[in-house]
Enzyme design. Structure first.
Site, PDB file in Angstrom:
ATOM      1  N   GLY A 182       0.844  -1.195   0.000  1.00 40.12           N
ATOM      2  CA  GLY A 182       0.000   0.000   0.000  1.00 40.12           C
ATOM      3  C   GLY A 182       0.876   1.241   0.000  1.00 40.12           C
ATOM      4  N   GLU A 242     -18.056  11.787   1.016  1.00 34.20           N
ATOM      5  CA  GLU A 242     -17.734  11.719  -0.414  1.00 34.20           C
ATOM      6  C   GLU A 242     -18.670  10.755  -1.140  1.00 34.20           C
ATOM      7  OE1 GLU A 242     -13.116  13.172  -0.479  1.00 34.20           O
ATOM      8  OE2 GLU A 242     -13.425  11.013  -0.411  1.00 34.20           O
TER       9      GLU A 242
HETATM   10  C1  LIG Z   1     -12.314   4.419   1.239  1.00 36.46           C
HETATM   11  C2  LIG Z   1     -11.067   5.090   1.768  1.00 36.46           C
HETATM   12  C3  LIG Z   1     -10.838   6.437   1.492  1.00 36.46           C
HETATM   13  C4  LIG Z   1      -9.696   7.071   1.956  1.00 36.46           C
HETATM   14  N1  LIG Z   1      -9.497   8.385   1.644  1.00 36.46           N
HETATM   15  C5  LIG Z   1      -8.358   8.986   2.027  1.00 36.46           C
HETATM   16  C6  LIG Z   1      -8.079  10.329   1.629  1.00 36.46           C
HETATM   17  O1  LIG Z   1      -8.883  10.975   0.948  1.00 36.46           O
HETATM   18  N2  LIG Z   1      -6.901  10.877   2.025  1.00 36.46           N
HETATM   19  C7  LIG Z   1      -5.989  10.178   2.781  1.00 36.46           C
HETATM   20  O2  LIG Z   1      -4.922  10.702   3.090  1.00 36.46           O
HETATM   21  N3  LIG Z   1      -6.235   8.926   3.181  1.00 36.46           N
HETATM   22  C8  LIG Z   1      -7.386   8.305   2.821  1.00 36.46           C
HETATM   23  N4  LIG Z   1      -7.632   7.017   3.210  1.00 36.46           N
HETATM   24  C9  LIG Z   1      -6.673   6.371   4.114  1.00 36.46           C
HETATM   25  C10 LIG Z   1      -5.462   5.873   3.379  1.00 36.46           C
HETATM   26  O3  LIG Z   1      -5.848   5.117   2.262  1.00 36.46           O
HETATM   27  C11 LIG Z   1      -4.623   5.057   4.334  1.00 36.46           C
HETATM   28  O4  LIG Z   1      -4.223   5.914   5.387  1.00 36.46           O
HETATM   29  C12 LIG Z   1      -3.408   4.456   3.664  1.00 36.46           C
HETATM   30  O5  LIG Z   1      -3.818   3.550   2.661  1.00 36.46           O
HETATM   31  C13 LIG Z   1      -2.537   3.744   4.694  1.00 36.46           C
HETATM   32  O6  LIG Z   1      -1.447   3.162   4.033  1.00 36.46           O
HETATM   33  P1  LIG Z   1      -0.830   1.802   4.572  1.00 36.46           P
HETATM   34  O7  LIG Z   1       0.372   1.539   3.750  1.00 36.46           O
HETATM   35  O8  LIG Z   1      -0.709   1.847   6.049  1.00 36.46           O
HETATM   36  O9  LIG Z   1      -1.961   0.704   4.290  1.00 36.46           O
HETATM   37  P2  LIG Z   1      -2.695   0.283   2.871  1.00 36.46           P
HETATM   38  O10 LIG Z   1      -2.466   1.356   1.903  1.00 36.46           O
HETATM   39  O11 LIG Z   1      -4.026  -0.086   3.304  1.00 36.46           O
HETATM   40  O12 LIG Z   1      -1.830  -0.963   2.446  1.00 36.46           O
HETATM   41  C14 LIG Z   1      -1.841  -2.159   3.166  1.00 36.46           C
HETATM   42  C15 LIG Z   1      -1.393  -3.251   2.203  1.00 36.46           C
HETATM   43  O13 LIG Z   1      -1.071  -4.387   2.960  1.00 36.46           O
HETATM   44  C16 LIG Z   1      -1.587  -5.536   2.331  1.00 36.46           C
HETATM   45  N5  LIG Z   1      -1.781  -6.523   3.387  1.00 36.46           N
HETATM   46  C17 LIG Z   1      -2.548  -6.411   4.492  1.00 36.46           C
HETATM   47  N6  LIG Z   1      -2.411  -7.499   5.258  1.00 36.46           N
HETATM   48  C18 LIG Z   1      -1.547  -8.318   4.622  1.00 36.46           C
HETATM   49  C19 LIG Z   1      -1.009  -9.592   4.925  1.00 36.46           C
HETATM   50  N7  LIG Z   1      -1.337 -10.243   6.043  1.00 36.46           N
HETATM   51  N8  LIG Z   1      -0.150 -10.162   4.064  1.00 36.46           N
HETATM   52  C20 LIG Z   1       0.187  -9.510   2.901  1.00 36.46           C
HETATM   53  N9  LIG Z   1      -0.291  -8.291   2.569  1.00 36.46           N
HETATM   54  C21 LIG Z   1      -1.137  -7.707   3.434  1.00 36.46           C
HETATM   55  C22 LIG Z   1      -2.863  -5.058   1.674  1.00 36.46           C
HETATM   56  O14 LIG Z   1      -3.239  -5.893   0.603  1.00 36.46           O
HETATM   57  C23 LIG Z   1      -2.478  -3.663   1.222  1.00 36.46           C
HETATM   58  O15 LIG Z   1      -1.953  -3.657  -0.082  1.00 36.46           O
HETATM   59  C24 LIG Z   1      -8.769   6.356   2.750  1.00 36.46           C
HETATM   60  C25 LIG Z   1      -8.993   5.006   3.035  1.00 36.46           C
HETATM   61  C26 LIG Z   1     -10.130   4.378   2.547  1.00 36.46           C
HETATM   62  C27 LIG Z   1     -10.352   2.915   2.848  1.00 36.46           C
END
Ligand SMILES: Cc1cc2nc3c(=O)[nH]c(=O)nc-3n(C[C@H](O)[C@H](O)[C@H](O)COP(=O)(O)OP(=O)(O)OC[C@H]3O[C@@H](n4cnc5c(N)ncnc54)[C@H](O)[C@@H]3O)c2cc1C
Length: 440
Positions: A14, A176
């Protein structure tokens, strides 16, 4: 070590995991990025897929394609099920094998969050959340199918609950989504039905909080609410939802009959805290050091939504910018450690501001003491979102699509797919299985 070269394992492709991998592109190390999905997803635009504005392929990109030029990086499609902190390995489930150990010298856990129904897991069957592309397509199916069924339904008394859309949670996603459903109806569906009037559809946005967009200033929150109400959205605040079932929602003692309830409220972190057996905050996010490592394990980093770090006495929010900046920092820190250079100063989040879009051509924006709402804020929102899409081909495609939709009202994709596997919604029965079946 593999052949004397350190091995960095990143779990999650992500925002956080991908930023880490990119920051390690020139590091003399083997990098392995493991994700259970083959694509990086731009979650902030998921609601546009759910409301037919964009297609799934416009907001997701194959992770291995994004990293194709990084010769030190291997991408593995697999789900991490746990880890052994002493033996320094994670366990990966693939398509044909389970629990395969993958050892690491440095581990970065960036596994994000999932939906939380605040202890009411029984709501999940009737109120799907929006987190993955499959969720978005399933919600799109459900919304479009409700209009199709109402058009085919001769008994007008069944139209009301088919054409009532309830969103639980008035944060950015709920606001949204509500605005986007209103625009979908007004600009695209309005003139296409003969037996029903799509504009008679009811969109209800619920939250127990006293205002929408609680993380924004009161003025912007009020502007967003006014805008929603102008679009015909009913905003009902101050009451927790007591029940969600196949026939709708019970809130503040009142039943709202609806066949389409969407959960846009809570999230819960991935089980990383349990895997590591370390301290978490009340929500279950892993408490990390200011260098983003886990206490007593300088080789393990937890970043993004699944991590908990305070800055200036307040926890950092679960937003994409925090995850991206933490990913870049972690990559830099690991790069320096491998090169035996001094560590960078502790992580500090640079808050560029908050934005939320409310219907066509209107957004609210607050950034470092400055705030505005309206068309200019929407232009800024569009520019920022285009900039952060993972690939230039997506930027071009989304830009063209937005321009076309703005001018013509025509949407990216209004297809109901996978519906051969779903039951139609049966008015007045326990039948809201369209989504659950479609999303399998
Ligand atoms: C509908 C929605 C709208 C949003 N709108 C906004 C916005 O407008 N502005 C903003 O700043 N933020 C927004 N967010 C929040 C933002 O998307 C998150 O803060 C961000 O994605 C966090 O990044 P991350 O890398 O922590 O997790 P993610 O981007 O969620 O990535 C996690 C990754 O880990 C993988 N994963 C999880 N568990 C496992 C496992 N056990 N084994 C292998 N892979 C795994 C998943 O497949 C995923 O690809 C929104 C979120 C959502 C759901």
């Amino acid at each position: 070590m593999r052949g004397g070269i350190p091995h960095v394992v990143i779990v999650g492709g992500g925002f956080g995991g991908l930023a880490t991998a990119k920051a390690l592109g020139k590091t003399p190390a083997h990098i392995t990025l493991i994700d259970r999905s083959n694509h990086h997803l731009f979650q902030p635009l998921l609601y546009q897929v759910a409301t037919s504005a964009l297609t799934p392929g416009q907001i997701g990109s194959p992770i291995r394609n994004i990293l194709r030029k990084q010769s030190n990086t291997t991408v593995i499609l697999g789900e991490v099920s746990g880890l052994d902190i002493e033996k320094k390995c994670v366990f990966v489930n693939g398509a044909d094998r389970s629990g395969v150990p993958v050892s690491y010298d440095f581990l970065v856990l960036a596994t994000g969050v999932t939906h939380s129904y605040f202890g009411h897991d029984e709501f999940a069957a009737h109120a799907p959340g929006l987190k993955t592309l499959a969720d978005a397509v399933a919600i799109r199916n459900k919304i479009l199918q409700a209009f199709e069924q109402a058009e085919a339904e001769e008994n007008p008394s069944h139209h009301r609950d088919l054409l009532t859309f309830v969103l639980v949670g008035a944060g950015p996603t709920g606001v949204e989504m509500a605005g986007a459903i209103a625009v979908l109806i007004r600009n695209s569906l309005k003139s296409e039905f003969r037996r029903i009037d799509p504009t008679a559809a009811r969109i209800v946005l619920l939250d127990m909080a006293p205002r929408v967009l609680g993380t924004f200033s009161e003025e912007l929150s009020a502007a967003a609410r006014r805008r929603l109400e102008n679009l015909g959205v009913e905003v009902r605040l101050g009451h927790a939802v007591d029940q969600i079932d196949a026939d709708g929602v019970l809130v503040g003692g009142e039943r709202i009959s609806s066949k389409t309830v969407i959960w846009t409220a809570g999230v819960a972190p991935s089980p990383v805290g349990k895997w590591l057996g370390v301290a978490t905050d009340r929500a279950g996010r892993v408490r990390i050091h200011p260098d983003l490592s886990v206490p007593d394990h300088p080789e393990i980093f937890v970043i993004g939504d699944t991590a908990s770090l305070d800055q200036d006495g307040r926890p950092l929010p679960g937003v994409a910018q925090v995850a991206i900046q933490q990913g870049r920092y972690t990559g830099k820190l690991i790069h320096r450690r491998i090169g035996r250079q001094p560590a960078p100063p502790p992580f500090r989040y640079f808050d560029k501001g908050n934005m939320a879009v409310v219907g066509k051509g209107f957004a609210v924006l607050q950034s470092r003491g400055f705030q505005t709402s309206g068309f200019v804020a929407w232009l800024a929102w569009a520019g920022v979102h285009l900039q952060f899409l993972a690939q230039s081909s997506l930027r071009v495609s989304v830009f063209v699509q937005w321009g076309w939709t703005y001018l013509t009202g025509q949407r990216g994709s209004r297809l109901i797919v996978n519906h051969h596997g779903s039951d139609p919604i049966k008015p007045g029965s326990e039948s809201s299985s369209v989504l659950s079946t479609a999303s399998k």
